[in-house]
Design an enzyme around this catalytic site. Structure first.
Site, PDB file in Angstrom:
ATOM      1  N   ASP A  90     -16.697 -21.454  31.602  1.00  0.00           N
ATOM      2  CA  ASP A  90     -17.713 -21.613  32.377  1.00  0.00           C
ATOM      3  C   ASP A  90     -17.834 -20.250  33.278  1.00  0.00           C
ATOM      4  O   ASP A  90     -18.153 -19.133  32.322  1.00  0.00           O
ATOM      5  CB  ASP A  90     -16.995 -22.574  33.642  1.00  0.00           C
ATOM      6  CG  ASP A  90     -15.519 -22.261  33.810  1.00  0.00           C
ATOM      7  OD1 ASP A  90     -15.232 -20.759  33.856  1.00  0.00           O
ATOM      8  OD2 ASP A  90     -14.708 -23.103  34.229  1.00  0.00           O
ATOM      9  N   SER A  91     -18.023 -20.158  34.657  1.00  0.00           N
ATOM     10  CA  SER A  91     -18.435 -18.656  35.253  1.00  0.00           C
ATOM     11  C   SER A  91     -17.416 -17.706  35.085  1.00  0.00           C
ATOM     12  O   SER A  91     -17.484 -16.510  34.940  1.00  0.00           O
ATOM     13  CB  SER A  91     -18.779 -19.126  36.546  1.00  0.00           C
ATOM     14  OG  SER A  91     -17.573 -19.621  37.300  1.00  0.00           O
TER      15      SER A  91
END
Length: 354
Positions: free
Chosen positions: A143-144
């Site tokens: 993810d981020s």
């Protein structure tokens, strides 16, 4: 960041301008997923890079990136950083005699759009050389945190524009680990996405396992790509932060947190098994913070019941989270990279790296 210098013959074309027709681009290695077209490669995933080898005094670079930050390197040295350049047709002259590695890499995250790489071209009597993938290959899924979301920001409070401009995936932990081992890499990551639940329950019809097969994150169609040379020895997954970082909202499809964790376990196990079936040679490292590390351990144990030793786990924490919106900073990326490297060395994976 270096600015464009006097030794570069540059044509930065206005949006919509047409490229002159050119033939015989150098063979290119595409680091990451991209869609091959008649005119080059459409790209969108974070951390994508393009490499060619040429011999001679100059090289011409052609690509389009309306919203991206891109970096051009020659023999590992940064030459130009392009900030939302649009269409680019650039020639670098007066290179040192001999062979050169030319590399264009994507810094920012594209959740839509992306760009088109159109090729490297030898000039002034130069010659294109064959390019060979590195023997070592590693893939990062996440993810981020894996994207490097706002990792170069000097402040935590960021606008969307600042997040875009201060995200440098090439300095996130994945490329750092790959560069430490001299490996090719892929970054298949999307900010805000999880295994079954995205940040704060948003975008309910998609998740990282759903978009993972796409050659571009925003392209649901499945154009073909010859992936026969992509055989990563290691696949590192860091997913769970978005599944569990916020309480369940009214109307979400899980009755309570226990149901969410059960769904997370079931889908994550299936996802790892799907990846292992496609890449049977790969070992898996599942990362987890305190918030979901116990879940990751159970997932690894379930997979290892049928495939002993296939999956190991790695707990992380103690980050300063000084990047945008309390995301990892460059210092955190360095810490996470060192943690992964120590884990891999302990497993005997590429432990001969300098």
């Amino acid at each position: 960041m270096r600015m464009i210098g006097w030794m570069l013959a540059v044509a930065l074309l206005a949006p919509g301008a047409a490229f002159a027709q050119i033939s015989n681009p150098a063979p290119v290695y595409v680091g990451g997923r991209a869609i091959a077209t008649g005119g080059g490669y459409d790209f969108g995933w974070p951390g994508v890079y393009f490499e060619s080898r040429i011999e001679g005094p100059g090289v011409r670079v052609r690509f389009e990136a309306p919203a991206e930050y891109m970096r051009l390197l020659i023999d590992g040295q940064e030459r130009v950083v392009f900030r939302r350049p649009g269409q680019v047709d650039l020639t670098l002259n007066n290179l040192a005699p001999g062979q050169h590695v030319v590399r264009l890499e994507k810094l920012t995250e594209s959740q839509s759009g992306g760009g088109v790489f159109q090729g490297f071209y030898p000039v002034n009597g130069g010659a294109a050389l064959a390019v060979t993938p590195r023997a070592r290959q590693i893939e990062f899924i996440g993810d981020s945190y894996t994207v490097g979301y706002g990792n170069t920001s000097p402040v935590r409070e960021c606008t969307q524009e600042v997040i875009h401009d201060t995200t440098d995936t090439q300095q996130a932990f994945g490329p750092r680990v790959a560069n430490h081992y001299g490996a090719d890499y892929r970054i298949n990551a999307y900010s805000g996405f999880g295994i079954v639940r995205n940040y704060n329950g948003g975008v309910t019809d998609l998740s990282l396992p759903i978009i993972y097969p796409r050659l571009k994150p925003d392209t649901a169609a499945a154009p073909t790509q010859d992936d026969s040379a992509w055989k990563p020895q290691v696949i590192v997954i860091n997913l769970g932060t978005n599944d569990f970082s916020t309480p369940l909202n009214p109307g979400e499809r899980w009755a309570d947190e226990a149901a969410l964790r059960g769904a997370y376990h079931t889908r994550y196990v299936a996802f790892v098994r799907e990846l292992a079936a496609a890449q049977p040679q790969a070992r898996f490292v599942l990362m987890g913070s305190d918030a979901f590390y116990a879940d990751v351990e159970r997932i690894a144990a379930t997979v290892n019941e049928a495939a002993p030793g296939k999956v190991t786990t790695l707990q992380f924490g103690d980050l300063d989270r000084m990047g945008c919106d309390y995301h990892p900073s460059l210092a955190d990326d360095a810490k996470l990279a060192a943690l992964i490297e120590a884990h891999m060395d302990g497993l005997g994976v590429w432990s001969d790296a300098n």
